[in-house]
Design an enzyme around this catalytic site. Structure first.
Site, PDB file in Angstrom:
ATOM      1  N   PHE A   1      -3.455  21.067  12.241  1.00  0.00           N
ATOM      2  CA  PHE A   1      -2.460  20.400  11.388  1.00  0.00           C
ATOM      3  C   PHE A   1      -1.647  21.385  10.572  1.00  0.00           C
TER       4      PHE A   1
ATOM      5  N   THR B   1       1.528   9.082  13.299  1.00  0.00           N
ATOM      6  CA  THR B   1       2.384   9.209  14.485  1.00  0.00           C
ATOM      7  C   THR B   1       1.513   9.562  15.697  1.00  0.00           C
TER       8      THR B   1
ATOM      9  N   GLU C   1       1.156   4.361  10.498  1.00  0.00           N
ATOM     10  CA  GLU C   1      -0.308   4.446  10.666  1.00  0.00           C
ATOM     11  C   GLU C   1      -0.700   5.701  11.454  1.00  0.00           C
TER      12      GLU C   1
ATOM     13  N   PHE D   1       0.868  -1.186   0.000  1.00  0.00           N
ATOM     14  CA  PHE D   1       0.000   0.000   0.000  1.00  0.00           C
ATOM     15  C   PHE D   1       0.899   1.228   0.000  1.00  0.00           C
TER      16      PHE D   1
ATOM     17  N   TRP E   1       9.094   3.873   2.465  1.00  0.00           N
ATOM     18  CA  TRP E   1       8.728   3.139   3.683  1.00  0.00           C
ATOM     19  C   TRP E   1       7.534   2.232   3.454  1.00  0.00           C
ATOM     20  N   ILE E   2       7.558   1.488   2.360  1.00  0.00           N
ATOM     21  CA  ILE E   2       6.367   0.702   2.021  1.00  0.00           C
ATOM     22  C   ILE E   2       6.562  -0.763   2.428  1.00  0.00           C
TER      23      ILE E   2
HETATM   24  P1  TGC Z   1      -8.667  16.265   5.907  1.00  0.00           P
HETATM   25  O1  TGC Z   1      -8.884  17.522   5.143  1.00  0.00           O
HETATM   26  O2  TGC Z   1      -8.964  16.208   7.366  1.00  0.00           O
HETATM   27  O3  TGC Z   1      -9.483  15.082   5.224  1.00  0.00           O
HETATM   28  C1  TGC Z   1      -9.424  14.837   3.825  1.00  0.00           C
HETATM   29  C2  TGC Z   1     -10.610  13.931   3.503  1.00  0.00           C
HETATM   30  O4  TGC Z   1     -10.444  12.675   4.193  1.00  0.00           O
HETATM   31  C3  TGC Z   1     -11.512  12.473   5.130  1.00  0.00           C
HETATM   32  N1  TGC Z   1     -10.930  11.853   6.323  1.00  0.00           N
HETATM   33  C4  TGC Z   1     -11.100  10.557   6.608  1.00  0.00           C
HETATM   34  N2  TGC Z   1     -11.809   9.598   5.999  1.00  0.00           N
HETATM   35  C5  TGC Z   1     -11.779   8.377   6.536  1.00  0.00           C
HETATM   36  N3  TGC Z   1     -11.063   8.079   7.642  1.00  0.00           N
HETATM   37  C6  TGC Z   1     -10.328   9.013   8.276  1.00  0.00           C
HETATM   38  N4  TGC Z   1      -9.608   8.681   9.355  1.00  0.00           N
HETATM   39  C7  TGC Z   1     -10.333  10.321   7.765  1.00  0.00           C
HETATM   40  N5  TGC Z   1      -9.707  11.477   8.125  1.00  0.00           N
HETATM   41  C8  TGC Z   1     -10.097  12.398   7.230  1.00  0.00           C
HETATM   42  C9  TGC Z   1     -12.085  13.853   5.382  1.00  0.00           C
HETATM   43  O5  TGC Z   1     -13.427  13.790   5.794  1.00  0.00           O
HETATM   44  C10 TGC Z   1     -11.937  14.486   4.005  1.00  0.00           C
HETATM   45  O6  TGC Z   1     -12.942  13.945   3.176  1.00  0.00           O
HETATM   46  P2  TGC Z   1     -13.587  14.815   1.978  1.00  0.00           P
HETATM   47  O7  TGC Z   1     -14.622  13.913   1.400  1.00  0.00           O
HETATM   48  O8  TGC Z   1     -14.145  16.063   2.630  1.00  0.00           O
HETATM   49  O9  TGC Z   1     -12.460  15.119   1.030  1.00  0.00           O
HETATM   50  O10 TGC Z   1      -7.179  15.788   5.629  1.00  0.00           O
HETATM   51  P3  TGC Z   1      -5.808  16.432   6.029  1.00  0.00           P
HETATM   52  O11 TGC Z   1      -5.015  16.623   4.779  1.00  0.00           O
HETATM   53  O12 TGC Z   1      -6.028  17.644   6.915  1.00  0.00           O
HETATM   54  O13 TGC Z   1      -5.108  15.265   6.871  1.00  0.00           O
HETATM   55  C11 TGC Z   1      -5.632  14.786   8.048  1.00  0.00           C
HETATM   56  C12 TGC Z   1      -4.605  13.797   8.706  1.00  0.00           C
HETATM   57  C13 TGC Z   1      -3.333  14.528   9.097  1.00  0.00           C
HETATM   58  C14 TGC Z   1      -5.303  13.246   9.944  1.00  0.00           C
HETATM   59  C15 TGC Z   1      -4.262  12.676   7.738  1.00  0.00           C
HETATM   60  O14 TGC Z   1      -3.557  13.141   6.648  1.00  0.00           O
HETATM   61  C16 TGC Z   1      -3.445  11.553   8.392  1.00  0.00           C
HETATM   62  O15 TGC Z   1      -4.033  10.659   8.971  1.00  0.00           O
HETATM   63  N6  TGC Z   1      -2.091  11.584   8.283  1.00  0.00           N
HETATM   64  C17 TGC Z   1      -1.251  10.452   8.726  1.00  0.00           C
HETATM   65  C18 TGC Z   1      -0.846   9.639   7.539  1.00  0.00           C
HETATM   66  C19 TGC Z   1      -0.698   8.180   7.856  1.00  0.00           C
HETATM   67  O16 TGC Z   1      -1.190   7.655   8.847  1.00  0.00           O
HETATM   68  N7  TGC Z   1      -0.070   7.438   6.977  1.00  0.00           N
HETATM   69  C20 TGC Z   1       0.040   6.014   7.129  1.00  0.00           C
HETATM   70  C21 TGC Z   1       0.539   5.366   5.881  1.00  0.00           C
HETATM   71  S1  TGC Z   1       0.246   3.621   5.765  1.00  0.00           S
HETATM   72  C22 TGC Z   1       1.233   2.946   6.941  1.00  0.00           C
HETATM   73  O17 TGC Z   1       1.832   3.599   7.719  1.00  0.00           O
HETATM   74  C23 TGC Z   1       1.305   1.449   6.983  1.00  0.00           C
HETATM   75  S2  TGC Z   1       2.354   0.892   8.222  1.00  0.00           S
HETATM   76  C24 TGC Z   1       2.373  -0.784   8.130  1.00  0.00           C
HETATM   77  C25 TGC Z   1       1.456  -1.459   9.062  1.00  0.00           C
HETATM   78  O18 TGC Z   1       0.303  -1.056   9.239  1.00  0.00           O
HETATM   79  O19 TGC Z   1       1.853  -2.421   9.657  1.00  0.00           O
HETATM   80  P1  FAD Z   2       6.926  13.288   9.184  1.00  0.00           P
HETATM   81  O1  FAD Z   2       5.573  13.463   8.618  1.00  0.00           O
HETATM   82  O2  FAD Z   2       8.076  13.951   8.508  1.00  0.00           O
HETATM   83  O3  FAD Z   2       6.898  13.760  10.706  1.00  0.00           O
HETATM   84  C1  FAD Z   2       8.076  14.135  11.430  1.00  0.00           C
HETATM   85  C2  FAD Z   2       7.649  14.527  12.842  1.00  0.00           C
HETATM   86  O4  FAD Z   2       6.790  15.670  12.755  1.00  0.00           O
HETATM   87  C3  FAD Z   2       6.847  13.471  13.566  1.00  0.00           C
HETATM   88  O5  FAD Z   2       7.166  13.471  14.937  1.00  0.00           O
HETATM   89  C4  FAD Z   2       5.430  13.933  13.385  1.00  0.00           C
HETATM   90  O6  FAD Z   2       4.545  13.444  14.391  1.00  0.00           O
HETATM   91  C5  FAD Z   2       5.604  15.422  13.474  1.00  0.00           C
HETATM   92  N1  FAD Z   2       4.521  16.155  12.821  1.00  0.00           N
HETATM   93  C6  FAD Z   2       4.024  15.978  11.573  1.00  0.00           C
HETATM   94  N2  FAD Z   2       3.024  16.839  11.341  1.00  0.00           N
HETATM   95  C7  FAD Z   2       2.893  17.582  12.466  1.00  0.00           C
HETATM   96  C8  FAD Z   2       2.036  18.640  12.847  1.00  0.00           C
HETATM   97  N3  FAD Z   2       1.086  19.105  12.013  1.00  0.00           N
HETATM   98  N4  FAD Z   2       2.176  19.179  14.076  1.00  0.00           N
HETATM   99  C9  FAD Z   2       3.120  18.720  14.941  1.00  0.00           C
HETATM  100  N5  FAD Z   2       3.969  17.706  14.637  1.00  0.00           N
HETATM  101  C10 FAD Z   2       3.846  17.150  13.416  1.00  0.00           C
HETATM  102  N6  FAD Z   2       3.649   4.167   4.701  1.00  0.00           N
HETATM  103  C11 FAD Z   2       2.844   3.655   3.704  1.00  0.00           C
HETATM  104  O7  FAD Z   2       2.218   4.401   2.946  1.00  0.00           O
HETATM  105  N7  FAD Z   2       2.741   2.314   3.527  1.00  0.00           N
HETATM  106  C12 FAD Z   2       3.403   1.414   4.313  1.00  0.00           C
HETATM  107  O8  FAD Z   2       3.272   0.197   4.126  1.00  0.00           O
HETATM  108  C13 FAD Z   2       4.252   1.923   5.358  1.00  0.00           C
HETATM  109  N8  FAD Z   2       4.997   1.065   6.120  1.00  0.00           N
HETATM  110  C14 FAD Z   2       5.899   1.575   7.036  1.00  0.00           C
HETATM  111  C15 FAD Z   2       6.762   0.698   7.697  1.00  0.00           C
HETATM  112  C16 FAD Z   2       7.709   1.209   8.586  1.00  0.00           C
HETATM  113  C17 FAD Z   2       8.658   0.282   9.267  1.00  0.00           C
HETATM  114  C18 FAD Z   2       7.752   2.589   8.847  1.00  0.00           C
HETATM  115  C19 FAD Z   2       8.743   3.140   9.828  1.00  0.00           C
HETATM  116  C20 FAD Z   2       6.911   3.470   8.172  1.00  0.00           C
HETATM  117  C21 FAD Z   2       5.989   2.962   7.245  1.00  0.00           C
HETATM  118  N9  FAD Z   2       5.163   3.821   6.499  1.00  0.00           N
HETATM  119  C22 FAD Z   2       4.342   3.334   5.514  1.00  0.00           C
HETATM  120  C23 FAD Z   2       5.334   5.271   6.611  1.00  0.00           C
HETATM  121  C24 FAD Z   2       4.640   5.883   7.829  1.00  0.00           C
HETATM  122  O9  FAD Z   2       3.260   5.892   7.670  1.00  0.00           O
HETATM  123  C25 FAD Z   2       5.198   7.305   8.001  1.00  0.00           C
HETATM  124  O10 FAD Z   2       6.534   7.167   8.429  1.00  0.00           O
HETATM  125  C26 FAD Z   2       4.398   8.127   8.972  1.00  0.00           C
HETATM  126  O11 FAD Z   2       3.121   8.446   8.452  1.00  0.00           O
HETATM  127  C27 FAD Z   2       5.122   9.439   9.380  1.00  0.00           C
HETATM  128  O12 FAD Z   2       5.624  10.097   8.276  1.00  0.00           O
HETATM  129  P2  FAD Z   2       7.173  10.612   8.240  1.00  0.00           P
HETATM  130  O13 FAD Z   2       8.026   9.490   8.699  1.00  0.00           O
HETATM  131  O14 FAD Z   2       7.401  11.185   6.908  1.00  0.00           O
HETATM  132  O15 FAD Z   2       7.231  11.719   9.357  1.00  0.00           O
END
Ligand code: TGC
Ligand code: FAD
Length: 387
Positions: free
Chosen positions: A386, A368, A366, A132, A165-166
């Site tokens: 944010f 921070t 998922e 993903f 980081w995928i």
């Molecule tokens: P924002 O303007 O708030 O929202 C944009 C649109 O998204 C909707 N929305 C959601 N929908 C479903 N579930 C949620 N949790 C939602 N949060 C927001 C929202 O209603 C809006 O919809 P629409 O229809 O109006 O367009 O978005 P934003 O740009 O301000 O960002 C909000 C924020 C910071 C919370 C979001 O970007 C976020 O969650 N950032 C963190 C990114 C993250 O978690 N990445 C993870 C990548 S995958 C991964 O890490 C896999 S790790 C491997 C493993 O799981 O083991």
């Molecule tokens: P950044 O976004 O650069 O954040 C840096 C610091 O700033 C953090 O402490 C953060 O909390 C803080 N910060 C950010 N925004 C704000 C704010 N508005 N206010 C205050 N503080 C803030 N991603 C995928 O898509 N798919 C995957 O399968 C996946 N697997 C992963 C596996 C591993 C082992 C790891 C380590 C990461 C993986 N990720 C994946 C990525 C992961 O989701 C990101 O690392 C995570 O979302 C944070 O992004 P970043 O590392 O770029 O940190």
């Protein structure tokens, strides 16, 4: 939890089916995963294909989804499976989460009939591995800034950009890639054999070593029109998938914590310091008591959120409460357990340092802790902090 750690009888909240799923996951973790993990972690290599097939055969891949060979189990059963698998290693749970809750879920929820029929049966069986791709080198917490683009060329789509980081990237058969289009963010189902797609593995990780983590490079990756996920529009598409995977982590992180605590209680009973077992000292008991209280509170929270999910009322900020609390407490428990084992705590002979190191990734991926604090802050105040 083992009976003695289940101080408030969380087990009484679980159904027979949930207890059976937990027992099956615990058996798999104990017999198949736990014995090999020190070696997989040390060498930073896992037999991903074999493991995917075994997990698939046991019904653990996409187990909360319906149809296409998926088990169709409830959220608590799914959470308990994540917990038992993460009690072996967070990297193993990542394999399961990314496959089932991110890659399969995206196709299951937003895909066309053709995409679902092509990929989901093979993915639930573990014969095809998915990844993903949301995070980019410059956009992790803020995926709205993504640069990866998909542009139309006749009927085709052409993707360019990179993801970072995928999980599962280098071993994946299919990548769900999120990209910017003229019509906002859209998702694409990308067979990894498509020319222009590469997934070099990221090396030198000090955390989640028993998991494949990769960069995705997309250079003029040409896909047919049918490769786009038709039902996902905008950032709510990928964020909707994250809710699923974050839910699994709410349970999963407690598995790592439980494993640390069980190891520590056993160790403290045997280790003699100043002529008495370490477990007979008040300071040790205070640590064990505080940690087990947090573990029990985390379990109650996880099961409660699972019941809300069952009813279909679970809100994203409630998922944030669970992910923030349970991962934060799990890492605190792992670090405190390490102090009880002292020097032995840093040895690979015990699982504690491995769990503690893994939980650093779990704290970050998922969303921070800070992102989840801000989601909760927004729910409390109505103000987005944010930007
Ligand atoms: P924002 O303007 O708030 O929202 C944009 C649109 O998204 C909707 N929305 C959601 N929908 C479903 N579930 C949620 N949790 C939602 N949060 C927001 C929202 O209603 C809006 O919809 P629409 O229809 O109006 O367009 O978005 P934003 O740009 O301000 O960002 C909000 C924020 C910071 C919370 C979001 O970007 C976020 O969650 N950032 C963190 C990114 C993250 O978690 N990445 C993870 C990548 S995958 C991964 O890490 C896999 S790790 C491997 C493993 O799981 O083991
Ligand atoms: P950044 O976004 O650069 O954040 C840096 C610091 O700033 C953090 O402490 C953060 O909390 C803080 N910060 C950010 N925004 C704000 C704010 N508005 N206010 C205050 N503080 C803030 N991603 C995928 O898509 N798919 C995957 O399968 C996946 N697997 C992963 C596996 C591993 C082992 C790891 C380590 C990461 C993986 N990720 C994946 C990525 C992961 O989701 C990101 O690392 C995570 O979302 C944070 O992004 P970043 O590392 O770029 O940190």
């Amino acid at each position: 939890m083992s009976a003695s750690l289940d101080l408030v009888d969380v087990d009484s909240l679980l159904t027979e089916e949930e207890l059976d799923v937990r027992a099956a996951a615990r058996r798999f973790a104990d017999e198949r995963l736990r014995p090999s993990l020190p070696e997989w972690f040390e060498s930073a290599s896992i037999p991903a294909r074999e493991l995917a097939k075994e997990l698939g055969a046991l019904g653990f891949l996409g187990m909360h989804l319906t149809g296409y060979g998926c088990a169709g189990l409830g959220p608590v059963a799914y959470g308990l499976a994540c917990l038992e698998i993460e009690a072996a290693d967070s990297g193993m749970r990542s394999l399961v989460s990314v496959q089932g809750s991110l890659a399969m879920y995206a196709i299951w929820k937003y895909g066309s009939d053709e995409q679902q029929t092509e990929w989901l049966p093979r993915m639930s069986a573990g014969e095809a591995i998915g990844c993903f791709g949301l995070t980019e080198p410059d956009f992790g917490s803020n995926p709205a800034g993504m640069r990866t683009s998909a542009r139309r060329d006749g009927d085709d789509w052409v993707l360019n950009g990179s993801k970072m980081w995928i999980t599962n990237g280098s071993v994946a058969d299919v990548a769900v890639v999120w990209a910017r289009t003229d019509d906002g963010v859209r998702g694409f189902v990308v067979p990894t054999s498509t020319p222009g797609f590469a997934a070099p593995e990221i090396k030198q990780k000090m955390s989640l070593r028993a998991s494949v983590t990769s960069e995705l490079v997309l250079e003029d990756v040409r896909l047919p029109a049918a490769a786009m996920l038709p039902e996902a529009r905008g950032l709510s598409g990928p964020l909707g998938c994250l809710n699923e995977a974050r839910f699994g982590i709410i349970f999963g992180a407690l598995g790592a914590a439980r494993d640390c605590l069980e190891t520590t209680i056993a160790y403290a009973g045997e280790r003699i310091v100043f002529d008495k077992p370490l477990s007979a000292y008040q300071l040790t008991q205070a640590k064990l008591a505080d940690m087990s209280v947090e573990l029990n509170k985390g379990m109650l929270l996880a099961v409660h959120l699972g019941r809300l999910k069952e009813k279909g009322t679970l809100r994203p900020e409630q998922v944030s409460v669970g992910k923030l609390n349970n991962v934060r407490e799990a890492i605190a428990i792992a670090r405190e357990c390490r102090t009880v084992l002292a020097a032995n705590g840093i040895s690979g002979e015990y699982p504690i340092m491995r769990h503690a190191n893994n939980l650093e990734s779990v704290l970050t991926y998922e969303g921070t802790s800070e992102v989840h604090q801000l989601v909760i802050g927004q729910a409390l105040t109505g103000q987005s902090a944010f930007r």
